[in-house]
Design a protein around this motif. Structure first.
Motif, PDB file in Angstrom:
ATOM      1  N   UNK A 173       0.829  -1.197   0.000  1.00 60.94           N
ATOM      2  CA  UNK A 173       0.000   0.000   0.000  1.00 60.94           C
ATOM      3  C   UNK A 173       0.870   1.256   0.000  1.00 60.94           C
ATOM      4  N   UNK A 174       0.260   2.389  -0.353  1.00 63.22           N
ATOM      5  CA  UNK A 174       0.950   3.676  -0.365  1.00 63.22           C
ATOM      6  C   UNK A 174       0.156   4.649   0.492  1.00 63.22           C
ATOM      7  N   UNK A 175       0.852   5.346   1.400  1.00 60.47           N
ATOM      8  CA  UNK A 175       0.249   6.398   2.221  1.00 60.47           C
ATOM      9  C   UNK A 175       1.034   7.678   1.974  1.00 60.47           C
ATOM     10  N   UNK A 176       0.371   8.661   1.394  1.00 62.12           N
ATOM     11  CA  UNK A 176       0.987   9.959   1.116  1.00 62.12           C
ATOM     12  C   UNK A 176       0.221  11.014   1.894  1.00 62.12           C
ATOM     13  N   UNK A 177       0.912  11.634   2.853  1.00 60.10           N
ATOM     14  CA  UNK A 177       0.288  12.646   3.697  1.00 60.10           C
ATOM     15  C   UNK A 177       0.973  13.981   3.453  1.00 60.10           C
ATOM     16  N   UNK A 178       0.211  14.937   2.977  1.00 60.32           N
ATOM     17  CA  UNK A 178       0.680  16.303   2.725  1.00 60.32           C
ATOM     18  C   UNK A 178       1.702  16.343   1.592  1.00 60.32           C
ATOM     19  N   UNK A 179       1.198  16.431   0.383  1.00 56.19           N
ATOM     20  CA  UNK A 179       2.051  16.515  -0.792  1.00 56.19           C
ATOM     21  C   UNK A 179       1.676  17.710  -1.639  1.00 56.19           C
ATOM     22  N   UNK A 180       2.680  18.295  -2.283  1.00 57.40           N
ATOM     23  CA  UNK A 180       2.461  19.459  -3.133  1.00 57.40           C
ATOM     24  C   UNK A 180       3.229  19.223  -4.431  1.00 57.40           C
ATOM     25  N   UNK A 181       2.505  19.128  -5.553  1.00 58.07           N
ATOM     26  CA  UNK A 181       3.093  18.781  -6.841  1.00 58.07           C
ATOM     27  C   UNK A 181       2.614  19.772  -7.894  1.00 58.07           C
ATOM     28  N   UNK A 182       3.498  20.652  -8.342  1.00 55.72           N
ATOM     29  CA  UNK A 182       3.085  21.658  -9.325  1.00 55.72           C
ATOM     30  C   UNK A 182       4.099  21.772 -10.454  1.00 55.72           C
ATOM     31  N   UNK A 183       3.581  22.069 -11.620  1.00 52.79           N
ATOM     32  CA  UNK A 183       4.379  22.424 -12.795  1.00 52.79           C
ATOM     33  C   UNK A 183       5.408  21.387 -13.206  1.00 52.79           C
ATOM     34  N   UNK A 184       5.093  20.112 -13.001  1.00 51.17           N
ATOM     35  CA  UNK A 184       5.935  19.051 -13.529  1.00 51.17           C
ATOM     36  C   UNK A 184       5.526  18.815 -14.979  1.00 51.17           C
ATOM     37  N   UNK A 185       6.475  18.504 -15.842  1.00 48.91           N
ATOM     38  CA  UNK A 185       6.186  18.404 -17.266  1.00 48.91           C
ATOM     39  C   UNK A 185       5.177  17.310 -17.587  1.00 48.91           C
ATOM     40  N   UNK A 186       5.225  16.181 -16.879  1.00 45.64           N
ATOM     41  CA  UNK A 186       4.280  15.092 -17.148  1.00 45.64           C
ATOM     42  C   UNK A 186       3.305  14.992 -15.977  1.00 45.64           C
TER      43      UNK A 186
ATOM     44  N   UNK B  63      -2.120  19.011  -6.401  1.00 43.82           N
ATOM     45  CA  UNK B  63      -1.413  18.744  -7.641  1.00 43.82           C
ATOM     46  C   UNK B  63      -2.048  19.583  -8.745  1.00 43.82           C
ATOM     47  N   UNK B  64      -1.327  20.624  -9.186  1.00 41.51           N
ATOM     48  CA  UNK B  64      -1.865  21.539 -10.192  1.00 41.51           C
ATOM     49  C   UNK B  64      -0.776  21.946 -11.177  1.00 41.51           C
ATOM     50  N   UNK B  65      -1.204  22.296 -12.385  1.00 35.67           N
ATOM     51  CA  UNK B  65      -0.299  22.844 -13.378  1.00 35.67           C
ATOM     52  C   UNK B  65       0.675  21.851 -13.974  1.00 35.67           C
ATOM     53  N   UNK B  66       0.426  20.558 -13.790  1.00 33.81           N
ATOM     54  CA  UNK B  66       1.301  19.541 -14.370  1.00 33.81           C
ATOM     55  C   UNK B  66       0.886  19.278 -15.810  1.00 33.81           C
ATOM     56  N   UNK B  67       1.784  18.687 -16.607  1.00 30.58           N
ATOM     57  CA  UNK B  67       1.533  18.484 -18.034  1.00 30.58           C
ATOM     58  C   UNK B  67       0.315  17.647 -18.324  1.00 30.58           C
ATOM     59  N   UNK B  68       0.083  16.586 -17.545  1.00 32.12           N
ATOM     60  CA  UNK B  68      -1.093  15.749 -17.722  1.00 32.12           C
ATOM     61  C   UNK B  68      -1.666  15.447 -16.346  1.00 32.12           C
ATOM     62  N   UNK B  69      -2.806  14.807 -16.332  1.00 29.77           N
ATOM     63  CA  UNK B  69      -3.420  14.459 -15.061  1.00 29.77           C
ATOM     64  C   UNK B  69      -2.537  13.491 -14.299  1.00 29.77           C
ATOM     65  N   UNK B  70      -2.655  13.519 -12.976  1.00 29.44           N
ATOM     66  CA  UNK B  70      -1.920  12.565 -12.167  1.00 29.44           C
ATOM     67  C   UNK B  70      -2.430  11.173 -12.475  1.00 29.44           C
ATOM     68  N   UNK B  71      -1.609  10.172 -12.182  1.00 28.91           N
ATOM     69  CA  UNK B  71      -1.958   8.840 -12.616  1.00 28.91           C
ATOM     70  C   UNK B  71      -1.974   7.851 -11.476  1.00 28.91           C
ATOM     71  N   UNK B  72      -3.113   7.199 -11.365  1.00 26.76           N
ATOM     72  CA  UNK B  72      -3.278   6.021 -10.538  1.00 26.76           C
ATOM     73  C   UNK B  72      -3.719   4.965 -11.531  1.00 26.76           C
TER      74      UNK B  72
END
Length: 181
Positions: free
Chosen positions: A123-136, A156-165
């Motif tokens: 499993x993955x637990x991600x608590x408090x993450x900020x992801x902006x302006x990454x190319x993909x 997660x905003x301003x990235x090249x494509x939607x985040x992926x699960x």
């Protein structure tokens, strides 16, 4: 590390006969390296605290690479404290594991590929993450069913494509507010 072709720090514990933990305490900074700022290869658990890896120049790998999925290990990976992966020529943080992955306070902005990439059978637990302006992607998580990815307080905003699960993988559970100060 200004030497072409070298990482800032490379830790190899992947051929040990007995699994041993890799633990990095304190404040750990790996900026301006030509390949990865930090590489950890282990058959044991990995715990990293307060990691900063910015401006890595390699176009072929992440600024920080953690790989403990060797030899059938199901040991965990934990990244604690305040962690920043910014303006890298490839991705910010890449984790390959067969155990549970726990991530806290991850900022991965302005990377030329992905801010955070996790591939695990746990499993993955991600608590408090900020992801902006990454190319993909801001973040990319791949886990199998029935594993669960829990994201709390992830922006997660301003990235090249939607985040992926990845479709057909485990269960994604998200909440908006970051529960940490």
């Amino acid at each position: 590390n200004d030497a072409v072709g070298y990482s800032g720090v490379a830790l190899f514990n992947d051929t040990a006969t007995i699994a041993a933990a890799v633990i990095m305490n304190g404040v750990n900074t790996f900026n301006g390296n030509h390949t990865a700022g930090l590489r950890v290869y282990s058959i044991g658990s990995v715990t990293l605290n307060n990691i900063t890896a910015n401006n890595t120049l390699s176009a072929s790998g992440a600024a920080v690479i953690v790989d403990n999925d060797m030899g059938g290990s199901t040991a965990f990976v934990t990244v604690n404290g305040v962690n920043t992966f910014t303006a890298n020529s490839n991705s910010g943080l890449s984790i390959s594991s067969m155990g549970v992955v726990n991530l806290t306070k991850i900022t991965a902005d302005d990377n030329n590929v992905t801010g955070l990439m996790v591939v695990t059978t746990g499993s993955v637990n991600l608590t408090c993450g900020y992801f902006t302006n990454n190319t993909v992607y801001g973040w990319q998580i791949t886990i199998p069913t029935p594993a669960m990815a829990t994201l709390k307080g992830v922006v997660s905003v301003g990235n090249g494509t939607s985040d992926t699960f990845f479709p057909g993988t485990g269960v994604l559970k998200q909440s908006i507010a970051c529960p940490l100060p």
